[in-house]
Design an enzyme around this catalytic site. Structure first.
Site, PDB file in Angstrom:
ATOM      1  N   LYS A 136      16.900  21.549 -11.798  1.00  0.00           N
ATOM      2  CA  LYS A 136      16.226  20.350 -12.066  1.00  0.00           C
ATOM      3  C   LYS A 136      17.164  19.325 -12.618  1.00  0.00           C
ATOM      4  O   LYS A 136      18.099  19.555 -13.600  1.00  0.00           O
ATOM      5  CB  LYS A 136      15.101  20.521 -13.159  1.00  0.00           C
ATOM      6  CG  LYS A 136      13.806  21.147 -12.516  1.00  0.00           C
ATOM      7  CD  LYS A 136      13.356  20.604 -11.122  1.00  0.00           C
ATOM      8  CE  LYS A 136      12.504  19.381 -11.651  1.00  0.00           C
ATOM      9  NZ  LYS A 136      11.300  19.652 -12.290  1.00  0.00           N
ATOM     10  N   GLU A 144      10.468   8.376 -17.495  1.00  0.00           N
ATOM     11  CA  GLU A 144       8.972   8.793 -17.993  1.00  0.00           C
ATOM     12  C   GLU A 144       8.685   8.257 -19.124  1.00  0.00           C
ATOM     13  O   GLU A 144       7.525   7.838 -19.514  1.00  0.00           O
ATOM     14  CB  GLU A 144       8.957  10.325 -17.851  1.00  0.00           C
ATOM     15  CG  GLU A 144       9.248  10.817 -16.266  1.00  0.00           C
ATOM     16  CD  GLU A 144       9.365  12.221 -16.074  1.00  0.00           C
ATOM     17  OE1 GLU A 144       8.647  12.776 -15.299  1.00  0.00           O
ATOM     18  OE2 GLU A 144      10.230  12.664 -16.976  1.00  0.00           O
ATOM     19  N   SER A 161      15.904  21.399 -16.942  1.00  0.00           N
ATOM     20  CA  SER A 161      14.775  21.980 -17.224  1.00  0.00           C
ATOM     21  C   SER A 161      15.134  23.363 -18.106  1.00  0.00           C
ATOM     22  O   SER A 161      16.291  23.925 -17.570  1.00  0.00           O
ATOM     23  CB  SER A 161      13.890  22.603 -16.029  1.00  0.00           C
ATOM     24  OG  SER A 161      13.147  23.652 -15.985  1.00  0.00           O
ATOM     25  N   HIS A 195       0.829  -1.071  -0.004  1.00  0.00           N
ATOM     26  CA  HIS A 195      -0.150   0.012   0.027  1.00  0.00           C
ATOM     27  C   HIS A 195       0.931   1.333  -0.108  1.00  0.00           C
ATOM     28  O   HIS A 195       0.499   2.211   0.444  1.00  0.00           O
ATOM     29  CB  HIS A 195      -0.895   0.011   0.990  1.00  0.00           C
ATOM     30  CG  HIS A 195      -1.807  -1.220   1.295  1.00  0.00           C
ATOM     31  ND1 HIS A 195      -2.932  -1.678   0.861  1.00  0.00           N
ATOM     32  CD2 HIS A 195      -1.349  -2.202   2.075  1.00  0.00           C
ATOM     33  CE1 HIS A 195      -3.165  -2.556   1.248  1.00  0.00           C
ATOM     34  NE2 HIS A 195      -2.415  -3.296   1.810  1.00  0.00           N
TER      35      HIS A 195
END
Ligand code: ARG
Length: 467
Positions: free
Chosen positions: A283, A290, A277, A156
């Site tokens: 970043k 992804e 970024s 969980h």
């Protein structure tokens, strides 16, 4: 010249003519088309349809087409070819003259496309199994290198029990080895040869089907000409197997993304596979992961598109089947590009073992071990569970871990708690009690790593043994 002449002699509407062509995408089948055509030509010679010299001309012509395609990009710029079958016939006739037209004797494009697609899928499976063995090999190497490092296992997404980092990595090895196995299973049904099935009812010449199948490395011939020319189950099976693989890659990527966040900090993203970024200078983004997660959508979408394309088709060949090609190619090529990249990523990434170890030692992940301590001293497990629940409650109030509570406080909950409880609560002891095959006790994990290594070797050897 086209491969067929209209009954009425009327020319096709030019827009329709262009639109129905498949050469733009089925040209990737060229090498399989050439191999299958060679097998058919030899069978024609054995059936006395081709003379020896015609056979030699055709085989040399086919070889030349392969060479030209490999050396000149322009060669494949053909605005007339309807499909790869038409292209080969056109080029063959251009090279050797009208005897090139003899190659199509007794065969149909319906059996040709079925054969080419089987050869394509077979080659893709062999490539993908080899790639998966590499990827699983890198995951295993990371597991071996992790040594005794521990981390929390989650259920969980809440801290559940500590496990060895190697045990967690082996979970992914299992998933990807299952994918390799699924592809091997699929290969059995892929590797039968439709040549000799004709358009729908079987070849009109007495061609040696067994010899054609054997020369292309097939295990045998298809049993029924109607099925053989319309069956795309092998494509569906293959693309579904790839969907499951893409899904596993997506789950793997998601967990790596999560573990690389500053909140977890278990995984350090490799610079060589991450981007920055354009706006925020600090970043480092997990783009490879992804995109991996994102590719699952298109691979699964292709599988769905394929099933819908064939749903409701009457036997046997229907032109709708041409629509099965692009989703197949897209899924196969997406995975062939992806697996070596995730392998490179995995090789380049690093773990923050210290942080993982720290996380493995907090959050009451030894509560079950405390309950087991009571169970081993005769307490019924439901009651032990309740009592340790009360212990945890006390800890929450005091903001401490179970091992920080003094013995008398523990004894006020159950007098069976004794000094040796504290040894049972250490990370080492908690790991060690999961001493079953498939469990995280270090000796069991070492056995599991050895077994995984053998499985990976078997896959690599098997793939190399194929033609
Ligand atoms: N390009 C076609 C396909 O992919 C080849 C088979 C054509 N057969 C036919 N009967 N028109 O399906």
């Amino acid at each position: 010249m086209k491969m067929w002449s209209p009954r009425s002699g009327q020319a096709l509407d030019p827009d329709f003519e262009r639109w129905q062509r498949s050469f733009e995408f089925d040209q990737r089948l060229l090498k399989h088309e050439l191999a299958a055509s060679g097998a058919h030509a030899r069978a024609l010679k054995d059936a006395a349809i081709l003379s020896s010299s015609e056979l030699v001309d055709i085989l040399q012509g086919l070889e030349k087409i392969g060479d030209l395609a490999a050396t000149s990009a322009e060669f494949l710029q053909d605005s007339e070819a309807e499909d790869v079958h038409h292209f080969v016939e056109k080029q063959l006739v251009a090279l050797i003259g009208d005897s090139g037209y003899k190659l199509h004797s007794g065969r149909s494009r319906n059996e040709q496309i079925a054969t080419d697609l089987r050869l394509y899928v077979r080659a893709a499976i062999d490539q993908q199994r080899a790639d998966l063995a590499e990827f699983a090999g890198v995951l295993l190497e990371k597991a071996e290198r992790a040594g005794d490092a521990a981390m929390p296992a989650y259920t969980h997404l809440q801290r559940a029990e500590p496990v060895l980092v190697s045990h967690w990595l082996l979970a992914y090895v299992e998933m990807f080895l299952r994918d390799a196995d699924r592809l091997a299973d699929c290969r059995k049904r892929v590797n039968v040869c439709p040549l000799g099935s004709g358009a729908v009812a079987g070849a009109t010449l007495s061609l040696d089907r067994r010899a054609m199948a054997a020369s292309l490395g097939f295990d045998g011939s298809t049993a029924n000409s109607i099925d053989a020319t319309s069956d795309r189950d092998f494509v569906l099976e293959f693309v579904n197997a790839l969907s499951q693989l893409a899904l596993h890659l997506s789950r793997w990527a998601e967990e790596m993304i999560l573990f690389s966040t500053q909140e977890f900090g278990f995984v350090q993203l490799p610079e060589t596979y991450s981007t920055g970024s354009s706006a925020m200078p600090q970043k480092k983004n997990p783009d490879l992961l992804e995109l991996t997660r994102g590719k699952a959508g298109r691979v699964i979408g292709n599988a769905t598109a394929l099933m819908i394309s064939v749903k409701g088709l009457p036997l046997a060949y229907n032109k709708d089947l041409q629509e099965t090609q692009e989703p197949l190619f897209d899924s196969a090529e997406t995975i062939i590009a992806l697996v070596p990249l995730v392998t490179g990523w995995m090789q380049a990434m690093a773990f923050d073992y210290e942080r993982m170890q720290q996380a493995a030692q907090s959050g009451f992940m030894n509560a079950w071990a405390a309950a087991t301590y009571l169970v081993e001293r005769g307490v019924p497990s439901r009651l032990a569970h309740q009592q340790v629940g009360r212990v945890v409650q006390k800890c929450v109030e005091k903001a401490c871990e179970i091992q920080d509570l003094p013995l008398d406080e523990l004894r006020s909950i159950n007098p069976l708690f004794d000094q040796d409880l504290y040894t049972s609560l250490t990370l080492e002891s908690v790991l060690a009690i999961h001493d079953v095959p498939g469990g995280t006790a270090p000796a069991r994990v070492r056995q599991a790593m050895a077994a995984a290594k053998r499985m990976i070797e078997t896959i690599s050897e098997g793939v190399n043994a194929h033609p």
